[in-house]
Design an enzyme around this catalytic site. Structure first.
Site, PDB file in Angstrom:
ATOM      1  N   GLY A 239      46.066  37.895 104.002  1.00 34.74           N
ATOM      2  CA  GLY A 239      45.531  38.991 103.828  1.00 34.74           C
ATOM      3  C   GLY A 239      46.183  40.216 103.501  1.00 34.74           C
ATOM      4  O   GLY A 239      45.845  41.362 103.618  1.00 34.74           O
TER       5      GLY A 239
ATOM      6  N   ASP B 298      56.258  41.972  96.142  1.00 32.69           N
ATOM      7  CA  ASP B 298      55.378  40.930  96.412  1.00 32.69           C
ATOM      8  C   ASP B 298      56.617  39.617  96.343  1.00 32.69           C
ATOM      9  O   ASP B 298      55.997  38.416  96.361  1.00 32.69           O
ATOM     10  CB  ASP B 298      54.320  40.560  95.441  1.00 32.69           C
ATOM     11  CG  ASP B 298      53.047  39.428  96.143  1.00 32.69           C
ATOM     12  OD1 ASP B 298      53.467  39.261  97.271  1.00 32.69           O
ATOM     13  OD2 ASP B 298      52.504  38.939  95.443  1.00 32.69           O
TER      14      ASP B 298
ATOM     15  N   HIS C 155      37.590  38.381  88.951  1.00 33.93           N
ATOM     16  CA  HIS C 155      36.898  38.115  87.630  1.00 33.93           C
ATOM     17  C   HIS C 155      38.067  38.139  86.408  1.00 33.93           C
ATOM     18  O   HIS C 155      37.854  37.703  85.484  1.00 33.93           O
ATOM     19  CB  HIS C 155      35.827  39.019  87.310  1.00 33.93           C
ATOM     20  CG  HIS C 155      34.608  38.822  88.255  1.00 33.93           C
ATOM     21  ND1 HIS C 155      33.940  37.766  88.275  1.00 33.93           N
ATOM     22  CD2 HIS C 155      34.111  39.476  89.520  1.00 33.93           C
ATOM     23  CE1 HIS C 155      32.923  37.831  89.130  1.00 33.93           C
ATOM     24  NE2 HIS C 155      33.433  38.734  89.962  1.00 33.93           N
TER      25      HIS C 155
END
Length: 692
Positions: free
Chosen positions: A190, A318, A619
Site C-alpha cells: 500500500g 520506486d 484502467h
C-alpha cells in the site's frame, strides 16, 4: 490375495492419515523431501531448486498435461502451488484458496475469504495473491483486505481470522506468509497510497500477535511498543527529515520477501519504496530514510533487529528491495560462505554475508545508467548526476519503476552454481511536480503529471520508452558476478523460475512454458499455455511419477494489457495426454456510437488530470480492466456518477470515489473520456502501459 490387497490399502490409509495429522513443521521443511513442495520457495532458503530428476534433459520432450483446473477469477495468478501428503494447495486472485488431489486433480475443498470488491482500488498492482503457508495441519493465507486466515488443511474450515492492518488505511496483502518456529510472519502493501510498513508475527495456534517490526519511524515520535523501537531510537529515526512522510506514514512496506535461515537463526525481510517516491517531497531530500529499500535481518522469536543493508539510500525511484531473498553456500575467495542474494529493482545483483550483512559484491545484471557502480567500501551506489531529477530537472533512466527484476521469483541450482533471474529492461521517466498535495488513500508518487486533454499544454513531453522494454531470462554466476547465458523476449513481463536436478530451468514467456538446458540455455521443450503465465512453477512426485504445476493467468504490475481470461492450474507429467480446451476468444468491445452520448459540460482538460491521478492505475490505456473509452457508462452522466461516486459496481472492484472528488469533477472525467473516445486510437492487447 484379495485379503492382502485390503490390508495394504488399510495400511496405506493409516500412513497417509498419520502424515496428515503430523502436519508440516520446521524439521519437515528443513528435511525437504524431494517429493513435496512444502514452503513458498520449497525450502527455507528460497532456492526454488528441486532434487527431482525423472523429468530431465533427455525425457522432457515427453512432458504433457496430466490434469488441469479452471478458477472463477480472471485477474493475475501469481501463486506457487504447495504439495504435502498428496494434496496440492494454491491461491488465486482475490485471495481465494483451493485444494486438489495432487495426483488426479480431484477438487477437495475451496475457500473464499469474501474480500470486498472495492478493496481492489487499494492494490497498486492487481488483486493477486502469491501463495499460502503450511504448518501443523493448517494452511495460512493473507487476504487483500489485510487479514491473516488460518484454515484446516484437510477441510478448508476457518480456524482463526485476524485483521493485521488498520482498516482505515489503504493496506493490502498480496504476499505469501512464512511460518518459523510456530510463528506466522506476514507483511503488507500500500506504499503508493500512503501507509506505514511493518512485518508481524502471529502465533500459529491462536492467531495472537507475537511481535511487530516497523520499517519507518512513528510520525508522532512516540515509541510503538514494538520490536523496532530500539533501533529507531538509536539509528533509524535520525535518517529521516521533515517532509510528507509524516502525513503518509513513509511507506516501506514488506509486501513480499521474507526468508528464514536455520543456519544463522535469522529472518531476512525485504523493504519497499517510500511514500511518496520522490525523496525531496518525502523527506526534504535529506537522509537515507531507513529502512526503505533495505534487507533487514531480525530474530524470529522476538523481532529484534540484527543488521541491515540498504540497496538504495534516499530511495526516489520506486527501487524496492522486496524482491526474492535467497540463501546459499558459496565459495567466496576460496572460503565457504553463507550468503544472502538479491536482485532488487535497482538493477544490481547483491551478495551479502548472511551472518553480518557485509557487502561481498554488487554488479549490474541488466543495463543500468542511474548509477555507475556500487562502492564496495561504503556499500553505496555511485549515482549519475541526473538521477535525482532535482531543481526542475527530469530523468529518463534505466531502470524504471518496474525494475530490473520485480516480484517474479528467481531460482538457484547448486549443481551449476547459477542463479536464474527473470529480468526486465525498461526506462523510467521521473520529474518533480510543479505542485504536490498528499491525498490520503490516493496514488501519491510525487511525480510530475503530464496533462492530457483537448487543450492541455504539457510542460514537457513524456519520453516513449516502449522500445527499451523487454524481458530477459538470465543465468547469473553469483561468485564471478557475470552472465553465463540469457534469452531475450519482446515483452517485459515474464514468469517466475523453477530449477531442477534434471538439468532444467522452467520459465514462461509469450504464452509458452519452456524448459531450458540449465547449463547452456538451449530450449528443449515448450508448451502453448493459451495465455500468459507470470507465476513460477513448482514440482513434486507421487507414486514414482514427477509432476510440474503452474498457475496461468496474466495481470500484475505492468501486465494489465492482456485479455481477461479465467485463471488455470496446469499440471504436467511424462506421458500426459490431457488437452485442456482453448480459451474462449476475448470479447472485443465495439467502438461507442458517440451520437448517443449526452453532451458533457465538464472540463476535459481538468478531467484528464483527475483521471490520471485516480483512474489510470487500473484502467490505463489498455484493455485488461474495462477500457472506458468503449464503455457505455460514459454516455450519460447519472449512471456514470452512480458508478464513479457512489459505488454502484463496487462488488466488481470499482470503488466509490466520492471521498476524493465531487460531481463536478466526475463530470470532468466523463468529458475527458468522451474526448478520448473520439480521438484516441484503440489500444492493442500487446501495448504496454507506462509504469506509475
Amino acid at each position: 490375495m484379495q485379503s492382502w490387497v485390503r490390508w495394504a490399502a488399510v495400511i496405506g490409509a493409516v500412513l497417509v492419515a498419520a502424515a496428515c495429522s503430523r502436519g508440516v513443521d520446521g524439521r519437515r521443511i528443513e528435511a525437504a523431501d524431494a517429493s513435496e513442495w512444502l514452503s513458498y520457495g520449497r525450502t527455507y532458503d528460497e532456492q526454488r531448486f528441486s532434487p527431482l530428476k525423472q523429468i530431465d534433459t533427455a525425457t522432457v520432450g515427453k512432458l504433457g498435461v496430466a490434469w488441469w483446473a479452471e478458477f472463477d477469477t480472471d485477474r493475475g495468478q501469481e501463486a506457487t502451488p504447495l504439495v504435502a501428503d498428496g494434496v496440492l494447495y494454491t491461491t488465486t486472485a482475490w485471495s481465494k484458496v483451493a485444494a486438489f488431489d495432487a495426483k488426479t486433480g480431484k477438487p477437495l475443498w475451496k475457500y473464499d475469504p469474501k474480500v470486498p470488491g472495492e478493496a481492489g482500488f487499494n492494490a497498486c498492482c492487481d488483486v493477486v495473491n502469491r501463495g499460502a503457508a503450511l504448518w501443523k495441519g493448517r494452511l495460512y493465507v493473507g487476504t487483500l483486505d489485510g487479514r491473516l486466515v488460518a484454515l484446516d488443511a484437510k477441510t478448508g474450515q476457518v480456524a482463526w481470522d485476524v485483521q493485521t492492518t488498520d482498516k482505515s488505511r489503504p493496506y493490502t496483502i498480496t504476499g505469501a506468509p512464512r511460518v518459523v518456529d510456530g510463528k506466522v510472519l506476514i507483511g503488507n502493501g500500500g506504499a503508493e497510497y500512503g501507509v506505514r510498513g511493518y512485518v508481524s508475527a502471529y502465533d500459529a495456534a491462536s492467531g495472537k500477535l507475537a511481535w511487530r517490526f516497523y520499517t519507518t519511524p512513528n510520525p508522532t515520535g512516540a515509541p510503538d511498543g514494538a520490536a523496532s523501537d530500539k533501533v529507531f531510537r538509536e539509528k533509524a529515526t535520525a535518517t529521516w527529515s521533515d517532509g510528507v512522510w509524516k502525513e503518509s506514514g513513509g511507506g516501506g512496506t514488506v509486501w513480499d520477501a521474507i526468508t528464514y535461515d536455520p543456519q544463522t537463526g535469522l529472518v531476512y525481510i525485504g523493504v519497499g519504496n517510500g511514500t511518496p517516491w520522490n525523496h525531496k517531497l518525502r523527506s526534504g531530500g535529506k537522509g537515507d530514510n531507513l529502512f526503505l529499500a533495505s534487507i533487514v535481518a531480525l530474530r524470529p522469536d522476538t523481532g529484534e533487529y540484527v543488521w541491515h543493508y540498504q540497496t538504495t539510500p534516499g530511495e526516489s525511484w520506486d527501487y524496492t528491495a522486496t524482491q526474492h531473498i535467497m540463501l546459499a553456500d558459496l565459495l567466496i575467495a576460496g572460503k565457504p560462505t553463507r550468503v544472502v542474494m538479491q536482485a532488487p529493482k535497482n538493477g544490481f545483483f547483491y551478495v551479502l554475508d548472511a551472518r553480518t550483512g557485509r557487502l561481498i559484491s554488487a554488479e549490474k545484471f541488466v543495463p543500468v545508467d542511474w548509477a555507475e557502480r556500487v562502492d564496495l567500501k561504503s556499500g553505496r551506489p555511485v549515482e549519475a548526476p541526473f538521477a535525482r531529477y532535482e531543481k526542475g530537472a527530469m530523468s529518463n533512466q534505466m531502470v524504471g519503476a518496474l525494475g530490473g527484476h520485480n516480484w517474479h521469483p528467481m531460482a538457484f541450482n547448486p549443481k551449476t552454481g547459477l542463479v536464474y533471474i527473470p529480468a526486465q529492461h525498461g526506462r523510467g521517466f521521473y520529474a518533480d511536480p510543479t505542485d504536490f498535495k498528499y491525498v490520503a488513500g490516493a496514488w501519491n508518487t510525487g511525480m510530475l503529471r503530464i496533462p492530457e486533454g483537448p487543450g492541455a499544454k504539457p510542460v514537457l513531453t513524456r519520453p516513449n520508452n516502449r522500445a527499451a522494454a523487454r524481458g530477459e531470462l538470465i543465468a547469473w554466476d553469483p561468485v564471478t558476478q557475470k552472465k553465463r547465458w540469457s534469452v531475450m523476449f519482446p515483452h517485459m513481463t515474464t514468469s517466475g523460475v523453477l530449477a531442477t536436478d534434471g538439468g532444467l530451468v522452467f520459465h514462461s514467456a509469450e504464452r509458452r512454458l519452456v524448459a531450458y538446458d540449465a547449463a547452456k540455455g538451449r530450449p528443449l521443450w515448450s508448451y502453448d499455455l493459451g495465455a500468459r503465465a507470470i507465476a513460477p512453477a513448482s514440482t513434486y512426485a507421487i507414486d514414482g511419477e514427477q509432476y510440474l504445476a503452474l498457475m496461468v493467468g496474466a495481470g500484475g504490475a505492468g501486465n494489465f494489457d492482456q485479455p481477461r481470461q479465467r485463471g488455470r492450474l496446469l499440471v504436467f507429467k511424462l506421458g500426459g495426454t490431457v488437452k485442456p480446451p482453448p480459451y474462449p476468444k476475448p470479447a472485443d468491445l465495439p467502438a461507442l456510437d458517440l451520437k448517443l452520448a449526452t453532451p458533457s459540460a465538464g472540463d476535459a482538460d481538468r478531467g484528464g488530470v483527475v483521471y490520471d491521478q485516480f483512474c489510470s492505475g487500473c484502467h490505463g490505456r489498455g484493455v485488461f480492466l474495462p477500457n472506458l473509452t468503449r464503455s457505455p457508462a460514459i454516455l450519460e452522466p447519472e449512471g456514470f456518477k452512480a458508478i464513479v461516486l457512489d459505488g454502484a459496481l463496487k462488488a466488481n472492484g470499482m470503488a466509490p470515489f466520492r471521498r476524493f472528488f465531487d460531481e463536478k469533477r466526475a463530470e470532468d472525467i466523463r468529458a475527458f473520456l468522451l474526448w478520448q473516445a473520439k480521438t484516441a486510437p484503440p489500444p492493442t492487447p500487446e501495448e504496454p502501459r507506462h509504469a506509475q
